[in-house]
Design a protein around this motif. Structure first.
Motif, mmCIF file in Angstrom:
data_model
loop_
_atom_site.group_PDB
_atom_site.id
_atom_site.type_symbol
_atom_site.label_atom_id
_atom_site.label_comp_id
_atom_site.label_asym_id
_atom_site.label_seq_id
_atom_site.Cartn_x
_atom_site.Cartn_y
_atom_site.Cartn_z
ATOM 1 N N GLN A 1 0.835 -1.194 0.000
ATOM 2 C CA GLN A 1 0.000 0.000 0.000
ATOM 3 C C GLN A 1 0.877 1.253 0.000
ATOM 4 O OE1 GLN A 1 -2.535 0.367 3.390
ATOM 5 N NE2 GLN A 1 -3.508 2.231 2.678
ATOM 6 N N GLN A 2 0.645 2.117 -0.971
ATOM 7 C CA GLN A 2 1.459 3.319 -1.096
ATOM 8 C C GLN A 2 0.961 4.346 -0.094
ATOM 9 O OE1 GLN A 2 3.990 3.244 -3.373
ATOM 10 N NE2 GLN A 2 4.709 5.269 -2.827
ATOM 11 N N GLN A 3 1.822 4.730 0.858
ATOM 12 C CA GLN A 3 1.416 5.691 1.885
ATOM 13 C C GLN A 3 1.310 7.104 1.337
ATOM 14 O OE1 GLN A 3 0.992 5.377 5.331
ATOM 15 N NE2 GLN A 3 1.636 3.295 5.780
ATOM 16 N N VAL A 4 2.152 7.408 0.340
ATOM 17 C CA VAL A 4 2.157 8.733 -0.275
ATOM 18 C C VAL A 4 2.009 8.550 -1.781
ATOM 19 C CG1 VAL A 4 3.461 10.850 -0.618
ATOM 20 C CG2 VAL A 4 3.646 9.623 1.556
ATOM 21 N N LYS A 5 0.988 9.179 -2.354
ATOM 22 C CA LYS A 5 0.720 9.051 -3.785
ATOM 23 C C LYS A 5 1.150 10.329 -4.483
ATOM 24 C CE LYS A 5 -3.029 5.760 -3.125
ATOM 25 N NZ LYS A 5 -4.464 5.444 -3.354
ATOM 26 N N GLN A 6 1.963 10.193 -5.530
ATOM 27 C CA GLN A 6 2.555 11.340 -6.215
ATOM 28 C C GLN A 6 2.148 11.353 -7.676
ATOM 29 O OE1 GLN A 6 6.799 11.609 -5.575
ATOM 30 N NE2 GLN A 6 7.095 13.178 -7.132
ATOM 31 N N SER A 7 1.890 12.559 -8.192
ATOM 32 C CA SER A 7 1.562 12.726 -9.606
ATOM 33 C C SER A 7 2.019 14.096 -10.085
ATOM 34 C CB SER A 7 0.050 12.586 -9.815
ATOM 35 O OG SER A 7 -0.647 13.617 -9.123
ATOM 36 N N PRO A 8 2.301 14.254 -11.380
ATOM 37 C CA PRO A 8 2.303 13.217 -12.409
ATOM 38 C C PRO A 8 3.586 12.396 -12.367
ATOM 39 C CG PRO A 8 2.989 15.267 -13.377
ATOM 40 C CD PRO A 8 2.686 15.565 -11.933
ATOM 41 N N GLN A 9 3.644 11.358 -13.163
ATOM 42 C CA GLN A 9 4.841 10.524 -13.236
ATOM 43 C C GLN A 9 5.957 11.249 -13.974
ATOM 44 O OE1 GLN A 9 4.045 6.720 -14.989
ATOM 45 N NE2 GLN A 9 6.127 5.965 -14.724
ATOM 46 N N SER A 10 5.573 12.040 -14.984
ATOM 47 C CA SER A 10 6.555 12.823 -15.724
ATOM 48 C C SER A 10 5.937 14.149 -16.147
ATOM 49 C CB SER A 10 7.066 12.044 -16.943
ATOM 50 O OG SER A 10 6.014 11.794 -17.846
ATOM 51 N N LEU A 11 6.821 15.119 -16.411
ATOM 52 C CA LEU A 11 6.377 16.481 -16.663
ATOM 53 C C LEU A 11 7.411 17.161 -17.565
ATOM 54 C CD1 LEU A 11 4.143 18.451 -15.756
ATOM 55 C CD2 LEU A 11 5.496 18.915 -13.709
ATOM 56 N N ILE A 12 6.923 17.819 -18.608
ATOM 57 C CA ILE A 12 7.802 18.574 -19.499
ATOM 58 C C ILE A 12 7.304 20.005 -19.560
ATOM 59 C CG2 ILE A 12 8.745 18.784 -21.838
ATOM 60 C CD1 ILE A 12 8.237 15.794 -22.220
ATOM 61 N N VAL A 13 8.195 20.965 -19.271
ATOM 62 C CA VAL A 13 7.820 22.375 -19.314
ATOM 63 C C VAL A 13 8.878 23.155 -20.073
ATOM 64 C CG1 VAL A 13 6.547 22.250 -17.138
ATOM 65 C CG2 VAL A 13 8.950 22.960 -17.132
ATOM 66 N N GLN A 14 8.482 24.338 -20.551
ATOM 67 C CA GLN A 14 9.423 25.240 -21.181
ATOM 68 C C GLN A 14 10.171 26.014 -20.102
ATOM 69 O OE1 GLN A 14 10.092 25.734 -24.397
ATOM 70 N NE2 GLN A 14 8.418 24.702 -25.487
ATOM 71 N N LYS A 15 11.361 26.455 -20.435
ATOM 72 C CA LYS A 15 12.137 27.298 -19.527
ATOM 73 C C LYS A 15 11.293 28.493 -19.111
ATOM 74 C CE LYS A 15 16.234 30.258 -19.464
ATOM 75 N NZ LYS A 15 17.401 30.760 -20.239
ATOM 76 N N GLY A 16 11.299 28.809 -17.807
ATOM 77 C CA GLY A 16 10.502 29.906 -17.293
ATOM 78 C C GLY A 16 9.122 29.496 -16.824
ATOM 79 N N GLY A 17 8.702 28.283 -17.176
ATOM 80 C CA GLY A 17 7.395 27.790 -16.746
ATOM 81 C C GLY A 17 7.382 27.417 -15.274
ATOM 82 N N ILE A 18 6.194 27.074 -14.775
ATOM 83 C CA ILE A 18 6.027 26.742 -13.351
ATOM 84 C C ILE A 18 5.493 25.312 -13.230
ATOM 85 C CG2 ILE A 18 5.011 27.410 -11.147
ATOM 86 C CD1 ILE A 18 4.655 30.219 -12.276
ATOM 87 N N PRO A 19 6.365 24.319 -13.179
ATOM 88 C CA PRO A 19 5.876 22.946 -12.984
ATOM 89 C C PRO A 19 5.315 22.772 -11.584
ATOM 90 C CG PRO A 19 8.275 22.999 -12.941
ATOM 91 C CD PRO A 19 7.826 24.370 -13.322
ATOM 92 N N ILE A 20 4.249 21.988 -11.491
ATOM 93 C CA ILE A 20 3.608 21.699 -10.209
ATOM 94 C C ILE A 20 3.518 20.186 -10.045
ATOM 95 C CG2 ILE A 20 1.530 21.962 -8.804
ATOM 96 C CD1 ILE A 20 0.912 24.493 -10.467
ATOM 97 N N ILE A 21 4.001 19.702 -8.912
ATOM 98 C CA ILE A 21 3.976 18.272 -8.599
ATOM 99 C C ILE A 21 3.134 18.085 -7.344
ATOM 100 C CG2 ILE A 21 5.359 16.220 -8.107
ATOM 101 C CD1 ILE A 21 7.768 17.736 -9.346
ATOM 102 N N ASN A 22 2.246 17.110 -7.394
ATOM 103 C CA ASN A 22 1.274 16.930 -6.325
ATOM 104 C C ASN A 22 1.469 15.632 -5.567
ATOM 105 O OD1 ASN A 22 -0.453 19.295 -7.054
ATOM 106 N ND2 ASN A 22 -0.670 18.124 -8.943
ATOM 107 N N CYS A 23 1.190 15.672 -4.270
ATOM 108 C CA CYS A 23 1.247 14.471 -3.439
ATOM 109 C C CYS A 23 0.053 14.437 -2.493
ATOM 110 C CB CYS A 23 2.544 14.411 -2.643
ATOM 111 S SG CYS A 23 3.955 13.943 -3.662
ATOM 112 N N ALA A 24 -0.405 13.224 -2.179
ATOM 113 C CA ALA A 24 -1.521 13.026 -1.264
ATOM 114 C C ALA A 24 -1.170 11.927 -0.277
ATOM 115 C CB ALA A 24 -2.776 12.671 -2.039
ATOM 116 N N TYR A 25 -1.723 12.038 0.927
ATOM 117 C CA TYR A 25 -1.435 11.043 1.956
ATOM 118 C C TYR A 25 -2.709 10.755 2.736
ATOM 119 C CZ TYR A 25 -1.436 15.051 5.136
ATOM 120 O OH TYR A 25 -1.799 16.170 5.850
ATOM 121 N N GLU A 26 -2.705 9.663 3.484
ATOM 122 C CA GLU A 26 -3.857 9.275 4.284
ATOM 123 C C GLU A 26 -3.590 9.336 5.787
ATOM 124 O OE1 GLU A 26 -6.582 9.147 1.425
ATOM 125 O OE2 GLU A 26 -6.969 8.650 3.530
#
Lengths: 113, 113
Positions: free
Chosen positions: A1-26
């Motif tokens: 059972q995954q205690q911490v779930k993370q998304s997305p698996q991969s992310l491509i952005v242009q220079k200057g962009g703002i990537p956002i990575i999300n995590c959830a827990y129980e």
């Protein structure tokens, strides 16, 4: 059972962009939430961390947003650069159980020049 | 200020053999945790040592054992190696008390043939 779930698996952005990575827990006993950056052939390096008594923390170009009621937290990278291309891991731990870290599955970020 | 150091950096073994990995914690740290990171995955907690005793253990068989020395350095031993033990083994050190940052070494890449 995954205690911490993370998304997305991969992310491509242009220079200057703002990537956002999300995590959830129980597990509501978690009280420390770090983010790590890992380059190929290297160990994870601590980027920034937050505790549940605050909703946001900034360190340089990195910001953590924390939503205690939703049990979610996210990493924002402002003005992203090609040198930010790496794998990012969220994690969580509970101080009353000895600081064992539970890691997400990682997000591979590519910043295109 | 030396960070966490691990040795060796790479190791090749065959099935059934035994292996010992070594870790020196960051200066001032007294707690050592070991993690296994399979390719493309997040680190998985193996166990944690403090005051020369195993304080916590993750979901790993007793083929995995460890030791902590009076100078806080640590060893990870794996017996009866299986192909599935091929992974990056990471050592992390921290200050006891729980709920704080863990600093990682660059790991030992173990390959089982």
């Amino acid at each position: 059972q995954q205690q911490v779930k993370q998304s997305p698996q991969s992310l491509i952005v242009q220079k200057g962009g703002i990537p956002i990575i999300n995590c959830a827990y129980e597990n509501t006993a978690f009280d420390y939430f770090p983010w790590y950056q890992q380059f190929p052939g290297k160990g994870p390096a601590l980027l920034i961390a937050i505790r549940p008594d605050v909703s946001e923390k900034k360190e340089g170009r990195f910001t953590i947003s924390f939503n205690k009621s939703a049990k979610q937290f996210s990493l924002h990278i402002m003005d992203s650069q090609p040198g930010d291309s790496a794998t990012y891991f969220c994690a969580a731990s509970a101080s009353n159980t000895g600081n064992q870290f539970y890691f997400g599955t990682g997000t591979s970020l590519t910043v295109i020049p | 200020d030396a960070g966490v150091t691990q040795s060796p950096t790479h190791l090749i073994k065959t099935r059934g053999q035994q292996v010992t990995l070594r870790c020196s914690p960051k200066s001032g740290h007294d707690t050592v945790s070991w993690y296994q990171q399979a390719l493309g995955q997040g680190p998985q907690f193996i166990f944690q040592y403090y005051e020369e005793e195993e304080r916590q253990r993750g979901n790993f068989p007793d083929r995995f054992s460890g030791h902590q020395f009076p100078n806080y350095s640590s060893e990870l031993n794996v017996n009866a190696l299986l192909l599935g033990d091929s992974a990056l083994y990471l050592c992390a050190s921290s200050i006891t008390g729980g709920g704080g940052p863990q600093h990682f070494g660059d790991g030992t890449r173990l390959s089982i043939l």
